[in-house]
Design an enzyme around this catalytic site. Structure first.
Site, mmCIF file in Angstrom:
data_model
loop_
_atom_site.group_PDB
_atom_site.id
_atom_site.type_symbol
_atom_site.label_atom_id
_atom_site.label_comp_id
_atom_site.label_asym_id
_atom_site.label_seq_id
_atom_site.Cartn_x
_atom_site.Cartn_y
_atom_site.Cartn_z
ATOM 1 N N LYS A 289 -18.021 -1.354 0.553
ATOM 2 C CA LYS A 289 -17.329 -1.620 -0.697
ATOM 3 C C LYS A 289 -18.188 -2.520 -1.586
ATOM 4 O O LYS A 289 -18.834 -3.448 -1.111
ATOM 5 C CB LYS A 289 -15.984 -2.301 -0.446
ATOM 6 C CG LYS A 289 -14.822 -1.344 -0.310
ATOM 7 C CD LYS A 289 -13.497 -2.085 -0.352
ATOM 8 C CE LYS A 289 -12.333 -1.107 -0.358
ATOM 9 N NZ LYS A 289 -11.033 -1.797 -0.435
ATOM 10 N N GLU A 375 4.270 0.762 6.904
ATOM 11 C CA GLU A 375 5.517 0.130 6.496
ATOM 12 C C GLU A 375 6.681 0.489 7.417
ATOM 13 O O GLU A 375 7.544 -0.352 7.699
ATOM 14 C CB GLU A 375 5.851 0.525 5.051
ATOM 15 C CG GLU A 375 4.930 -0.068 4.004
ATOM 16 C CD GLU A 375 3.649 0.716 3.793
ATOM 17 O OE1 GLU A 375 2.805 0.286 2.998
ATOM 18 O OE2 GLU A 375 3.494 1.782 4.456
ATOM 19 N N ARG A 403 8.607 3.383 1.567
ATOM 20 C CA ARG A 403 8.072 4.196 2.656
ATOM 21 C C ARG A 403 8.762 3.900 3.987
ATOM 22 O O ARG A 403 8.622 4.668 4.932
ATOM 23 C CB ARG A 403 6.565 3.954 2.781
ATOM 24 C CG ARG A 403 5.821 4.110 1.470
ATOM 25 C CD ARG A 403 4.333 4.016 1.635
ATOM 26 N NE ARG A 403 3.787 5.307 2.010
ATOM 27 C CZ ARG A 403 2.482 5.562 2.113
ATOM 28 N NH1 ARG A 403 1.599 4.620 1.881
ATOM 29 N NH2 ARG A 403 2.057 6.757 2.457
#
Length: 642
Positions: A289, A375, A403
């Site tokens: 990243k 979740e 979710r």
């Protein structure tokens, strides 16, 4: 105006078709220019910088090899899609990213034919790509047809159960599709769990996997930077074998790991896969990243979400805060409660920084749990903690809590387990747009039996609601609060538990009552000040609770005023709907009350500043003022008819 980079090759690219005419050497130069243009654009707009920089070479290679948009390229989450947007005809608008009437910060089907599937949440790419592939094989795809279906998914997103479900199904079907595992060892927070450990083992102790000797360059050493900080220091190539991996056991042909920044590896591998793949393929690419831009590479979050910044230094141009953020207020309040109560613990789903639980983890590491992008598991794990005698705070953004709704119903609500839900990012959130708006939690929680649902009008109220949740052991309880800084009220030294189901009168008035639920109270007050210039002094009340309602206060407001207006940062079916039900059941409308409910409109509101989004929603002070004038006019007409 920021100096724009010199990009002679990129200037020749108006669509991915233009990449086909470039040599491999020119594609490398194009990647360099694309990275510079991405940094330049985000320096002016802010946004998700690190993720896009990590896939520059991968983006170039995919568009150079495959025939998009006929080949459907699907970016998981899609916060890494800025280079993709630049190459697909949107460079002239790239400096409108995440702004009103500008480009979305995510892939969006209605924005471009090159955005094969919209995203914003994680772990959906493999499922949607498989759907495209099966539609192709069934002959029911759109007229233009579907070629290959390619999903690009990060290692963090691979921690979600949905990704495994899709891998398992794809392997079972044996359908030709391609999954690129973009392994940067870092999602928004460091990935957790067995999959992360498995990926680490692949390149600390295991060899590269040979792609049957046809993928030229697939067995090169990775460069040193990818061996740092991840316990990846062993020799990556002790021998070359065709080995069984977890992915192969799931039915995928596995290629990798390969250097995701080396086009000499990526291009031949992708070309070979395109030419020869017959079933599901997984290409494991190692990336970094923030690659190629020092300030992003060196940032703790690798430049995940940045404000406008100075390119030379990376210094972000953030507006000084006038008050602490709601998130920080929540974190500090929870830490204070945890000092006094050893049963208090915290759970988050891959968002420790975003929810403030990184601060809690520094103080109580043994009582803080990051479950990854999971979740559903996080909710049921919290339910188990509660059943075991703990006081879990399940801290999840409103948009992500959706979710885990089945688990909220079956594992928490039906069993009346005292899970405390701390719901951050309630309401409209600005630049991230509709995928991250917290519009529905009040509606989907307040309809569940036994649930207590609160909303903080300001940061002081939030402190008291944290204390209320700690003290509440009779069942599940939730409190919601917005993104951004508070309104600047004084904070209490210690939170005091609120009486369940009791609101408060903020200002006494006459004729019309404004009943607020949540963080629009500041705008309600501003509207009231403007109304006083018209000779109207409304009563202002703060409900605090959507469930249970303060029936005594609400019925009193209805009895003592000609009109009642509720204001909330949520969709229809939430607080206002519950108030309407209460009024109807008590025959209040028969007595001539004029009632209106101000809620988010029945649309998904595109990205803009929060103020602009609330203007679209009709929930800023001027719209509240106008609604009062309208409703009083209606009340007067009703009174005349009576």
């Amino acid at each position: 105006m920021t100096d724009r980079p010199q990009t002679p090759l990129l200037d020749r690219v108006s669509s991915p078709t233009d990449l086909k005419a470039l040599s491999d050497t020119e594609l490398k130069q194009l990647a360099t220019e694309l990275r510079q243009e991405t940094v330049s654009a985000v320096s002016e707009t802010g946004g998700h910088l690190g993720a896009g920089l990590g896939v520059v070479e991968l983006t170039v290679a995919l568009h150079a090899v495959f025939d998009t948009p006929r080949d459907r390229l699907i970016w998981d989450v899609s916060h890494q899609c800025y280079p993709h947007k630049i190459l697909t005809g949107r460079r002239d608008r790239i400096r409108t990213l995440r702004q009103k009437d500008g480009l979305s910060g995510f892939c969006k089907m209605k924005e471009s034919e090159y955005d094969a599937f919209g995203a914003g949440h994680s772990s959906t790419s493999i499922s949607s790509a498989l759907g495209y592939a099966v539609a192709r094989d069934l002959g029911t795809a759109p007229e233009a047809g579907v070629g290959d279906a390619i999903a690009v998914i990060g290692d963090g997103a691979l921690s979600a159960g949905m990704a495994y479900e899709a891998l398992n199904h794809a392997g079972h079907l044996g359908t030709r599709m391609i999954v690129i595992l973009n392994d940067n060892e870092m999602s928004i927070a460091p990935p957790v769990g067995a999959m992360s450990n498995y990926l680490n083992r692949l390149y600390t102790g295991a060899p590269f996997q040979e792609f049957k000797s046809i993928a030229k360059g697939a067995v090169n050493f990775l460069p040193a930077p990818f061996q740092e900080g991840a316990k990846r220091a062993k020799d990556l190539i002790k021998h070359v074998t065709v080995g069984g991996t977890l992915f192969e056991e799931l039915g995928f042909s596995y290629v990798g790991p390969v250097d995701g920044h080396d086009l000499d590896q990526l291009l031949p591998i992708l070309r070979t896969v395109k030419a020869r793949a017959t079933g599901p393929m997984l290409i494991h690419a190692i990336t970094k990243k923030g690659k190629g831009y020092g300030p992003a590479e060196n940032a703790p979050d690798c430049g995940h979400g940045v404000a406008k910044f100075d390119i030379a230094t990376g210094e972000q141009k953030k507006t000084p805060a006038n008050a602490p953020s709601y998130t920080k207020v929540f974190a500090n309040a929870l830490i204070a409660e945890a000092r006094a109560d050893r049963k208090v613990c915290a759970v988050t789903a891959a968002m420790p920084d975003g929810t403030g639980l990184n601060l809690f983890a520094e103080r109580f590491p043994e009582r803080c749990f990051d479950v990854g992008i999971a979740e559903q598991h996080g909710v049921t794990f919290s339910a188990g903690l509660a059943a075991g005698g703990q006081k879990p705070f399940c801290a999840i953004y409103s948009t992500f809590l959706q979710r885990g709704y089945d688990q909220i119903v079956h594992d928490v609500a039906i069993q009346r387990l005292p899970v405390r839900f701390a719901i951050d990012r309630a309401g409209l959130v600005g630049a991230d747009g509709p995928t991250h708006a917290g519009a529905f939690d009040t509606a989907f929680l307040a309809n569940l039996p036994g649930f207590v649902v609160m909303a903080a009008a300001d940061e002081a109220e939030l402190v008291h609601m944290v204390a209320t949740a700690v003290a509440h052991d009779e069942g599940p309880i939730a409190f919601r609060f917005p993104r951004g800084e508070g309104v600047g009220v004084d904070l209490p030294e210690k939170g005091v538990p609120l009486e369940i189901g009791k609101g408060r009168i903020v200002q006494e008035g006459e004729r019309v009552a404004l009943l607020n639920f949540g963080a629009r109270l500041k705008e309600v007050r501003e509207a009231a000040q403007a109304l006083e210039a018209r000779g109207i002094t409304p009563t202002i009340a703060d409900a605090r609770f959507a469930k249970p309602l303060d029936e005594e206060m609400i019925l009193g407001l209805a009895r003592d005023h000609a009109a009642l207006i509720t204001i909330e940062e949520g969709a229809v079916g939430g607080f206002g709907s519950h108030v309407a039900q209460l009024l109807a059941e008590n025959g209040v409308f028969d007595a001539g009350l004029t009632y209106r409910s101000m809620v988010l409109p029945d649309i998904f509101i595109d990205q803009a500043s929060p103020a602009d989004m609330y203007a679209v929603a009709g929930l800023n002070a001027p719209e509240i003022e106008a609604k009062v004038v309208e409703v009083l006019g209606a009340a007067d007409r009703m009174a005349k008819r009576a």
